[in-house]
Structures are given as structure tokens and as C-alpha cells.
Design an enzyme around this catalytic site. Structure first.
Site, PDB file in Angstrom:
ATOM      1  N   VAL A 121       0.834  -1.194   0.000  1.00 21.17           N
ATOM      2  CA  VAL A 121       0.000   0.000   0.000  1.00 21.17           C
ATOM      3  C   VAL A 121       0.877   1.256   0.000  1.00 21.17           C
ATOM      4  O   VAL A 121       0.590   2.236  -0.686  1.00 21.17           O
ATOM      5  CB  VAL A 121      -0.942  -0.013   1.215  1.00 21.17           C
ATOM      6  CG1 VAL A 121      -1.878   1.192   1.179  1.00 21.17           C
ATOM      7  CG2 VAL A 121      -1.758  -1.298   1.257  1.00 21.17           C
ATOM      8  N   ASP A 171       6.849   9.103   2.560  1.00 21.33           N
ATOM      9  CA  ASP A 171       6.157  10.333   2.943  1.00 21.33           C
ATOM     10  C   ASP A 171       6.901  11.562   2.451  1.00 21.33           C
ATOM     11  O   ASP A 171       6.299  12.545   2.008  1.00 21.33           O
ATOM     12  CB  ASP A 171       6.015  10.405   4.465  1.00 21.33           C
ATOM     13  CG  ASP A 171       4.880   9.541   4.974  1.00 21.33           C
ATOM     14  OD1 ASP A 171       4.103   9.013   4.150  1.00 21.33           O
ATOM     15  OD2 ASP A 171       4.762   9.383   6.201  1.00 21.33           O
TER      16      ASP A 171
END
Length: 229
Positions: A61, A125
Site C-alpha cells: 500500500v 512520505d
């Protein structure tokens, strides 16, 4: 002779929204999720439950979300603001942001959090933050302002990581410029250039808002970490 029933098997238990928010808070140093962050996490929990039940690996994911964020930046830089490409950019940013949060949610719900997963997530991120800044640039924001907004986001997260390396186990604060806010700003600006083109300098306003919130968030995190160190 009585008929014996076969034992019923149950799928893996997945915590409800309240328990998920409690686990999230524990992993973030006891910080309470409020406002936009709480609403975002509530939606993430709804979407993460099926993935957790299906035992989808959190790392898969994570990588999928990063690929979508990079694709959004590429489309924005190539196509520019407005039109169908801007709508596609907004959709890609939101989808990438959702997957970026779903990986952690899946790991939390399945109690599969690990140092390797945290490292991969942190690296992806930072790529996602840079992609959002590039989206603002592609939508028309001045290069210096897009760089400032993106740099403040990177600096805020660097402070967190460096403080943890120095022994701070948690931050204890959710700033006004967390990733859900950055993602929302980038997606909204891209969509606005398609929905209401020429009515306002959307990318300029978005980058300015991100930079302002980023400065406030940086101070929030710095003050909180200063107290813990």
C-alpha cells in the site's frame, strides 16, 4: 445420536474506529487527533478495514501511494494548470494520500507495525511531500514559494526524526500542517484551476497557505520537542 456441528471459523478481528484512534494516538506519543486530522483518520479507517481483512501487506500500500503521488507531480508539471489534467492531478493526489495513510492504518489494525515498515513509510512520505510541492509548482505557484512550502514540510518532519534519534520517544502534538493538510491543499489547488480557472491565483494562494501553516506547524513541533529534550 446428536449431530455435531463443525466449529465456526471467524476472520481476523479488526478494531473499530475508536480503538483505531486510540492505537494511532499511542503510536504518535499520546497526541489527540482533532479537527481535519481526526476526520481524515476516520475516513482512512473505513477504507483500511477491507484491506486489513484481506491481509494486504502494508508495504504494498505504501509503494502504491508513492507511485500515485509521483504520477500527480509528473502530470501537473507536464500539463500545467486547468482542464482535465488538473482534475486528474487532484484525483491522483487524493488517492495517493489515502493510500499513504491506509498503509499505516492497515499495519495498526493488523498490529503489524515494524521498524522496517516505519522507515519505508517515512521515506515515501518525504517523496509524497515533495510531489505535492511540485503539484503546486505545476499549477502555477512561484518556484520560490513552492520550494519554501515544501521545505518547511521537510524540515518539520526532519525535526521529528532527529529528535527521536536523540532520545525523544514522542512529539505529543499534532501540528496545523500535518500531511493530510498538505495533501488537501495541493489537491484543492489543482481542482480549483480546473473548476474556476482565472478567478483567482489558486496555486499562489495554496502555496502561501501551505507556507504559512508550515511555519506555524514548525514552531509547534519545535516547542513540543524542546520541552521533551
Amino acid at each position: 445420536m446428536p449431530t455435531q456441528r463443525a466449529p465456526q471459523t471467524r476472520g481476523p478481528a479488526v478494531p473499530d474506529r475508536a480503538e483505531y484512534l486510540r492505537r494511532w494516538s499511542r503510536l504518535h506519543g499520546g497526541a489527540a487527533a482533532t479537527g481535519l486530522v481526526r476526520a481524515w483518520l476516520g475516513g482512512v479507517h473505513v477504507l483500511a478495514r477491507p484491506l486489513a481483512l484481506a491481509r494486504v501487506p502494508p508495504a504494498a500500500v505504501t509503494l502504491a501511494g508513492t507511485a500515485l503521488a509521483a504520477s500527480a507531480a509528473w502530470v501537473a508539471l507536464v500539463a500545467g494548470p486547468g482542464g482535465a489534467p488538473a482534475v486528474a492531478v487532484a484525483v491522483l493526489v487524493v488517492a495517493g494520500g489515502l493510500l499513504d495513510n491506509l498503509d499505516g492504518a492497515v499495519a495498526v489494525l493488523r498490529e503489524r507495525t515494524s521498524d522496517r515498515g516505519a522507515l519505508l513509510d517515512a521515506c515515501c512520505d518525504r517523496v509524497g511531500d515533495a510531489a505535492c510541492a511540485l503539484v503546486l509548482l505545476g499549477c502555477g505557484a512561484p518556484a520560490w514559494l513552492a520550494a519554501l512550502a515544501g521545505g518547511l514540510a521537510q524540515l518539520q518532519e526532519y525535526l521529528r526524526a532527529r529528535a527521536q534519534g536523540l532520545g525523544a520517544r514522542d512529539v505529543g502534538v499534532v501540528s496545523v500542517a500535518e500531511r493530510p493538510v498538505r495533501i488537501a491543499v495541493a489537491a484543492a489547488c489543482a481542482a480549483a484551476t480546473a473548476i474556476a480557472p482565472g478567478q483567482a491565483p489558486w496555486a499562489l494562494l495554496g502555496a502561501a497557505a501551505w507556507a504559512l501553516l508550515g511555519a506555524v506547524g514548525l514552531v509547534q513541533v519545535a516547542v513540543a520537542l524542546g520541552r521533551r529534550l
